[in-house]
Design an enzyme around this catalytic site. Structure first.
Site, PDB file in Angstrom:
ATOM      1  N   ARG A 179      10.338   6.962   8.639  1.00 56.18           N
ATOM      2  CA  ARG A 179      10.130   5.576   8.192  1.00 56.18           C
ATOM      3  C   ARG A 179      11.109   5.323   7.063  1.00 56.18           C
ATOM      4  NH1 ARG A 179       7.170   4.844   3.858  1.00 56.18           N
ATOM      5  NH2 ARG A 179       5.458   6.301   4.179  1.00 56.18           N
ATOM      6  N   HIS A 197       5.704   2.228   3.279  1.00 57.82           N
ATOM      7  CA  HIS A 197       4.551   2.304   4.194  1.00 57.82           C
ATOM      8  C   HIS A 197       4.073   0.905   4.579  1.00 57.82           C
ATOM      9  CE1 HIS A 197       0.679   3.473   5.851  1.00 57.82           C
ATOM     10  NE2 HIS A 197       0.124   2.605   5.034  1.00 57.82           N
ATOM     11  N   TYR A 256       7.251   8.942  -4.318  1.00 56.69           N
ATOM     12  CA  TYR A 256       6.923  10.214  -3.655  1.00 56.69           C
ATOM     13  C   TYR A 256       8.044  10.791  -2.772  1.00 56.69           C
ATOM     14  CZ  TYR A 256       5.714   6.911   0.097  1.00 56.69           C
ATOM     15  OH  TYR A 256       5.757   5.911   1.027  1.00 56.69           O
TER      16      TYR A 256
HETATM   17  C1  LIG Z   1      -9.947   5.014   9.482  1.00 60.37           C
HETATM   18  C2  LIG Z   1      -8.928   4.647   8.444  1.00 60.37           C
HETATM   19  N1  LIG Z   1      -8.867   5.355   7.285  1.00 60.37           N
HETATM   20  C3  LIG Z   1      -7.948   5.033   6.351  1.00 60.37           C
HETATM   21  C4  LIG Z   1      -7.085   3.982   6.532  1.00 60.37           C
HETATM   22  C5  LIG Z   1      -6.063   3.625   5.446  1.00 60.37           C
HETATM   23  N2  LIG Z   1      -4.715   3.954   5.915  1.00 60.37           N
HETATM   24  C6  LIG Z   1      -3.885   2.997   6.391  1.00 60.37           C
HETATM   25  S1  LIG Z   1      -2.431   3.626   6.904  1.00 60.37           S
HETATM   26  C7  LIG Z   1      -2.860   5.181   6.457  1.00 60.37           C
HETATM   27  C8  LIG Z   1      -1.914   6.331   6.679  1.00 60.37           C
HETATM   28  C9  LIG Z   1      -1.470   6.448   8.095  1.00 60.37           C
HETATM   29  O1  LIG Z   1      -0.497   7.438   8.234  1.00 60.37           O
HETATM   30  P1  LIG Z   1       0.058   7.846   9.629  1.00 60.37           P
HETATM   31  O2  LIG Z   1      -1.052   8.077  10.604  1.00 60.37           O
HETATM   32  O3  LIG Z   1       1.016   8.968   9.436  1.00 60.37           O
HETATM   33  O4  LIG Z   1       0.818   6.553  10.171  1.00 60.37           O
HETATM   34  P2  LIG Z   1       1.993   5.692   9.486  1.00 60.37           P
HETATM   35  O5  LIG Z   1       1.332   4.742   8.539  1.00 60.37           O
HETATM   36  O6  LIG Z   1       2.912   6.634   8.803  1.00 60.37           O
HETATM   37  O7  LIG Z   1       2.639   4.981  10.598  1.00 60.37           O
HETATM   38  C10 LIG Z   1      -4.151   5.206   5.918  1.00 60.37           C
HETATM   39  C11 LIG Z   1      -4.818   6.426   5.464  1.00 60.37           C
HETATM   40  C12 LIG Z   1      -7.203   3.250   7.739  1.00 60.37           C
HETATM   41  N3  LIG Z   1      -6.408   2.232   8.026  1.00 60.37           N
HETATM   42  N4  LIG Z   1      -8.120   3.614   8.677  1.00 60.37           N
END
Ligand SMILES: Cc1ncc(C[n+]2csc(CCOP(=O)(O)OP(=O)(O)O)c2C)c(N)n1
Length: 361
Positions: A258, A262, A271
């Site tokens: 990415r 985020h 970070y």
């Molecule tokens: C069930 C749930 N827990 C926490 C969140 C908060 N949250 C949003 S994005 C994220 C991280 C996601 O990381 P990743 O799966 O690596 O996907 P990326 O955002 O890097 O595409 C979190 C913890 C959420 N949306 N849903």
């Protein structure tokens, strides 16, 4: 055949294009026609421009929020280009480019991030589920859809996407295990963009690769260079064919990055180091694919310049249309959560209506 050659337990990415866009393995180069290749490239280009502009609109206070996908275009388009018309995508929230490729309009995507629920209402025949922010649940939705396809003998394959961090969530395991047990035609594409917000991939799991999680489900898994659109296409096509033939799910780990934050509420400089970002910029999927098309005689820098101007103009006009439509009605959040409102939603809706009637915003 690929799944037999590549061991998901080993860190070895399947790859076709090198960093300069040269084909490293002629035998594996897909036989895609010029029209398809250009459609893939143009969608990636539109996604890139729409992504950069969305971030700017949000910074200008004109867009509610946004989850950028700059750098992940090949991992997305390469994967969904392997689907047929009848197939489905069950996305997470960072799949703007994949959704564009499958017929969701930019206006709809922008409306969603603008805060207008109508942005989740796609045109007839577009087989894409709405943006899913609840991490992991799109895997269960995808497994359910795939199982329905199997019992109704529809031969529809489902791709569900998830981030690297998402592969630590329960629903990732539940959905994939269910699909594996029932040989449901599900292909899960992990967008390993190296971070779950600020948590780097190596802190989220002890697993050497994310593809190796396939071993526990008893299904094929493969790690692919996610910035190589051709490799993504070839691996996903093999996975989709496998699933459609009734052999069950496949897990693909697309190794990508990415390049942006985020979301619009994140500051990645806290970070990760600039040098790391610069290293990944050299692996930009757009540069490699463009060079491949130029070498094939399908594209030129001049045409590229023209395309970028046209797409920038289109993105600007689309955003103006979205601003003209506005946020829509807040009530839509309650009305569109399920087909029918649950008693709890009805109660919340009534409270909300009262709040609005008393002057709330
Ligand atoms: C069930 C749930 N827990 C926490 C969140 C908060 N949250 C949003 S994005 C994220 C991280 C996601 O990381 P990743 O799966 O690596 O996907 P990326 O955002 O890097 O595409 C979190 C913890 C959420 N949306 N849903």
């Amino acid at each position: 055949m690929l799944f037999k050659t590549y061991d998901p337990l080993k860190k070895k990415q399947f790859n076709i294009l090198d960093l300069k866009g040269k084909v490293t393995n002629k035998d594996l180069e897909p036989k895609l026609d010029k029209k398809t290749l250009l459609n893939m490239y143009k969608t990636m280009s539109l996604g890139r421009i729409a992504d950069i502009k969305a971030l700017q609109y949000q910074r200008q206070g004109r867009m509610l929020t946004y989850a950028p996908n700059r750098g992940q275009e090949a991992a997305q388009v390469g994967a969904v280009a392997a689907l047929e018309k009848q197939d489905w995508l069950s996305p997470a929230f960072r799949e703007l480019v994949a959704m564009l490729y499958l017929g969701v309009t930019l206006e709809q995507l922008y409306l969603y991030w603008y805060g207008n629920e109508w942005g989740n209402h796609f045109d007839e025949g577009v087989k894409v589920l709405p943006v899913n922010v609840i991490i992991g649940s799109q895997i269960n939705h995808g497994a359910g859809l795939a199982y329905a396809s199997k019992i109704l003998d529809k031969k529809e394959v489902v791709i569900a996407t998830i981030g690297d961090g998402g592969t630590s969530h329960g629903e990732f395991y539940e959905g994939l295990n269910f699909a594996a047990t029932y040989d449901a035609p599900l292909v899960v594409v992990i967008q390993n963009n190296q971070y779950a917000i600020s948590t780097p991939r190596h802190k989220a799991t002890r697993a050497e690769t994310l593809a190796q999680k396939a071993v526990a489900f008893g299904i094929p898994g493969i790690q692919v260079d996610g910035n190589d659109v051709l490799a993504m296409y070839v691996a996903t096509k093999e996975a989709v064919d496998h699933a459609r033939a009734g052999k069950g799910p496949v897990l693909i780990e697309a190794v990508t990055y990415r390049l942006g934050p985020h979301t619009t509420s994140d500051d990645p400089s806290i970070y990760r180091k600039d040098e790391e970002v610069k290293e990944w910029e050299k692996k930009d999927p757009m540069i490699r694919f463009k060079q491949y098309l130029i070498d094939k005689g399908y594209w030129s820098e001049k045409e590229d310049q023209k395309l970028q101007e046209e797409q920038t103009d289109y993105v600007g006009k689309t955003f103006k249309q979205v601003e003209a439509k506005g946020e829509g009605k807040l009530e839509d959040i309650f009305r569109f959560t399920y087909k029918e409102m649950t008693p709890q939603l009805k109660a919340q809706y009534e409270t909300h209506k009262k709040y609005l009637a008393e002057g709330g915003k």
